[in-house]
Scaffold this motif. Structure first.
Motif, PDB file in Angstrom:
ATOM      1  N   SER A  67      27.987  31.380   9.165  1.00 35.19           N
ATOM      2  CA  SER A  67      27.014  30.501   8.591  1.00 35.19           C
ATOM      3  C   SER A  67      26.016  30.157   8.256  1.00 35.19           C
ATOM      4  N   TYR A  68      25.496  31.357   8.232  1.00 34.11           N
ATOM      5  CA  TYR A  68      23.861  31.829   7.260  1.00 34.11           C
ATOM      6  C   TYR A  68      23.932  32.618   6.154  1.00 34.11           C
ATOM      7  N   VAL A  69      23.289  32.469   5.111  1.00 30.51           N
ATOM      8  CA  VAL A  69      22.924  34.108   4.176  1.00 30.51           C
ATOM      9  C   VAL A  69      22.161  33.892   3.965  1.00 30.51           C
ATOM     10  N   GLN A  70      21.640  35.082   4.321  1.00 24.35           N
ATOM     11  CA  GLN A  70      19.832  35.540   3.928  1.00 24.35           C
ATOM     12  C   GLN A  70      19.776  36.197   2.594  1.00 24.35           C
ATOM     13  N   VAL A  71      19.651  35.686   1.322  1.00 21.95           N
ATOM     14  CA  VAL A  71      18.943  36.614   0.268  1.00 21.95           C
ATOM     15  C   VAL A  71      17.702  37.561   0.223  1.00 21.95           C
ATOM     16  N   TYR A  72      17.880  38.628  -0.285  1.00 28.79           N
ATOM     17  CA  TYR A  72      16.304  39.235  -0.752  1.00 28.79           C
ATOM     18  C   TYR A  72      16.337  39.947  -2.025  1.00 28.79           C
ATOM     19  N   PHE A  73      15.647  39.253  -2.513  1.00 33.08           N
ATOM     20  CA  PHE A  73      16.086  39.532  -4.260  1.00 33.08           C
ATOM     21  C   PHE A  73      14.256  40.357  -4.109  1.00 33.08           C
ATOM     22  N   TYR A  74      14.203  41.985  -4.896  1.00 36.55           N
ATOM     23  CA  TYR A  74      13.679  43.261  -4.809  1.00 36.55           C
ATOM     24  C   TYR A  74      13.302  42.879  -6.572  1.00 36.55           C
ATOM     25  N   GLU A  75      11.347  42.966  -6.499  1.00 36.96           N
ATOM     26  CA  GLU A  75      11.135  43.365  -8.168  1.00 36.96           C
ATOM     27  C   GLU A  75      11.293  44.369  -8.529  1.00 36.96           C
TER      28      GLU A  75
ATOM     29  N   ASP B 192      29.635  27.776  -1.993  1.00 38.38           N
ATOM     30  CA  ASP B 192      29.604  26.501  -0.899  1.00 38.38           C
ATOM     31  C   ASP B 192      28.404  26.044   0.413  1.00 38.38           C
ATOM     32  N   SER B 193      27.411  26.911  -0.131  1.00 36.70           N
ATOM     33  CA  SER B 193      26.528  26.038   0.746  1.00 36.70           C
ATOM     34  C   SER B 193      25.334  25.789  -0.151  1.00 36.70           C
ATOM     35  N   SER B 194      24.487  25.870   0.661  1.00 33.32           N
ATOM     36  CA  SER B 194      22.779  25.060   0.593  1.00 33.32           C
ATOM     37  C   SER B 194      21.646  25.877   0.555  1.00 33.32           C
ATOM     38  N   LEU B 195      21.010  25.618  -0.067  1.00 31.22           N
ATOM     39  CA  LEU B 195      20.268  26.515  -0.366  1.00 31.22           C
ATOM     40  C   LEU B 195      19.051  25.957   0.990  1.00 31.22           C
ATOM     41  N   ILE B 196      18.432  26.130   1.950  1.00 40.79           N
ATOM     42  CA  ILE B 196      17.836  25.708   3.015  1.00 40.79           C
ATOM     43  C   ILE B 196      15.757  25.952   2.914  1.00 40.79           C
ATOM     44  N   TYR B 197      16.033  27.433   2.400  1.00 44.33           N
ATOM     45  CA  TYR B 197      14.359  27.600   2.319  1.00 44.33           C
ATOM     46  C   TYR B 197      14.488  29.167   1.271  1.00 44.33           C
ATOM     47  N   GLN B 198      13.466  28.824   0.827  1.00 42.31           N
ATOM     48  CA  GLN B 198      13.429  29.954   0.092  1.00 42.31           C
ATOM     49  C   GLN B 198      11.403  30.404  -0.086  1.00 42.31           C
ATOM     50  N   ASN B 199      11.131  31.201   0.222  1.00 45.32           N
ATOM     51  CA  ASN B 199       9.927  32.032  -0.566  1.00 45.32           C
ATOM     52  C   ASN B 199       9.302  33.271  -1.031  1.00 45.32           C
TER      53      ASN B 199
ATOM     54  N   LYS C  52       6.911  42.435  -5.000  1.00 46.87           N
ATOM     55  CA  LYS C  52       7.685  41.509  -5.239  1.00 46.87           C
ATOM     56  C   LYS C  52       8.892  41.032  -4.601  1.00 46.87           C
ATOM     57  N   VAL C  53       8.967  40.596  -3.350  1.00 43.51           N
ATOM     58  CA  VAL C  53       9.947  40.037  -2.960  1.00 43.51           C
ATOM     59  C   VAL C  53       9.930  38.503  -2.803  1.00 43.51           C
ATOM     60  N   VAL C  54      11.459  37.524  -3.316  1.00 50.98           N
ATOM     61  CA  VAL C  54      11.718  36.355  -3.396  1.00 50.98           C
ATOM     62  C   VAL C  54      13.094  36.213  -1.887  1.00 50.98           C
ATOM     63  N   TYR C  55      13.293  35.523  -0.992  1.00 49.07           N
ATOM     64  CA  TYR C  55      13.904  35.104   0.128  1.00 49.07           C
ATOM     65  C   TYR C  55      14.382  34.221  -0.551  1.00 49.07           C
ATOM     66  N   LEU C  56      16.078  33.709   0.489  1.00 47.11           N
ATOM     67  CA  LEU C  56      16.426  32.508   0.190  1.00 47.11           C
ATOM     68  C   LEU C  56      17.801  32.881   1.314  1.00 47.11           C
ATOM     69  N   GLU C  57      18.156  31.456   1.656  1.00 50.27           N
ATOM     70  CA  GLU C  57      18.496  31.444   3.219  1.00 50.27           C
ATOM     71  C   GLU C  57      19.224  30.366   2.915  1.00 50.27           C
ATOM     72  N   TYR C  58      20.845  30.660   2.909  1.00 47.36           N
ATOM     73  CA  TYR C  58      22.125  29.530   2.587  1.00 47.36           C
ATOM     74  C   TYR C  58      22.708  29.252   4.131  1.00 47.36           C
ATOM     75  N   GLN C  59      23.048  27.876   4.047  1.00 45.47           N
ATOM     76  CA  GLN C  59      23.689  27.529   4.861  1.00 45.47           C
ATOM     77  C   GLN C  59      25.344  27.115   5.067  1.00 45.47           C
ATOM     78  N   LYS C  60      26.346  27.233   5.112  1.00 52.64           N
ATOM     79  CA  LYS C  60      27.463  26.985   4.446  1.00 52.64           C
ATOM     80  C   LYS C  60      27.473  25.040   5.061  1.00 52.64           C
TER      81      LYS C  60
END
Length: 281
Positions: free
Chosen positions: A28-36, A252-259, A269-277
């Protein structure tokens, strides 16, 4: 905050083994790491796995040789990183099984047991007894030490608070619930169905931040083998199929956290996003 946008304009010739994004699928959660800076796939090898840390006592190793202070500090740094990694892995496992968790159970020993091997044998005996009653028993358990050094356990599990075959209240105090088959001390049971914040809060609270030599090189949590496992995926901006895979995962997910943070290994730099269904919000 800015982060890369995945679209087909980014597609070029594929460069093997390199990726721009790590996506961790936790159900139900998806964690995403964008790397510079692009990363190279590590083919399953984790950091520090080249060191055999099992049953190492840092103080005993170096107590007679002050010249090894730097080596001791190095091992302490490694262990601190392992603590952070263990906490992250435990949180992911908890999130991947969020729909399973019914209760939060604490198990304490009447005796002042400090030996983790002795304590774990008692715990496994308890698990075997419970599993005879509940065949699909699922759990995620964290080891914690009291100030006096005694071991106790905190456990997320799929036992309902209303399961009278395993949960009971004492006659003189109906308010508090306990679990059967824990014969070594006190137990407490708290319901937590459909409360993700409480689940993750417990993980954050009880995963120790301190180094205790009894856990050096050991896992700080353990779990039943029938849990859903988080799945890591690596996505390249050069691959159209991988971009579409990413887009499908977060729809169909909502962004619940970012950093944003700086990777200490290469100062990028790393951009972290977490989504929840949205279906469980």
């Amino acid at each position: 905050m800015s982060f890369p946008i995945l679209d087909s304009k980014l597609i070029t010739a594929t460069i093997k083994e390199l990726y721009d994004v790590k996506l961790v699928d936790c159900g139900s959660y998806v964690q995403v790491y964008f790397y510079e800076d692009r990363k190279m796939k590590n083919k399953g090898k984790k950091d520090f796995d080249d060191l055999n840390l099992n049953k190492i006592n840092i103080d005993e190793m170096f107590e007679e040789d002050s010249s090894n202070t730097n080596k001791k500090n190095e091992l302490c740094t490694i262990e601190l990183k392992n603590i952070v990694r263990s906490k992250l892995e435990c949180q992911r496992l908890a999130k991947a099984n969020m729909k399973e968790w019914e209760t939060f159970i604490t198990l304490t020993f009447e005796e002042n047991i400090k030996d983790i091997n002795v304590a774990y044998k008692r715990f496994k005996y308890f698990v075997d007894k419970v599993r005879r009653v509940k065949k699909d028993f699922k759990y995620l358990c964290i080891t914690e030490f009291q100030k006096r050094g005694a071991i106790h356990y905190h456990m997320l599990c799929n036992i309902s608070i209303n399961d009278t075959t395993l949960i009971y209240a004492q006659e003189d105090n109906k308010k508090f619930k306990h679990i059967k088959y824990w014969l070594d001390g006190f137990s407490s049971v708290e319901p937590l169905k459909n409360d993700p914040k409480k689940v993750i809060g417990y993980i954050a609270k009880y995963m120790t931040k301190d180094i205790d030599n009894r856990l050096f090189g050991r896992r700080r949590y353990f779990n039943s083998i029938n849990l859903n496992k988080p799945i890591e995926n690596y996505i390249s901006f050069d691959n159209e199929k991988e971009i579409k895979f990413y887009q499908n995962k977060i729809q169909d997910s909502s962004l619940i956290y970012q950093n944003e943070y700086i990777n200490p290994y290469d100062n990028s730099k790393v951009v972290y996003l977490e989504y929840q269904k949205t279906s469980i919000l």
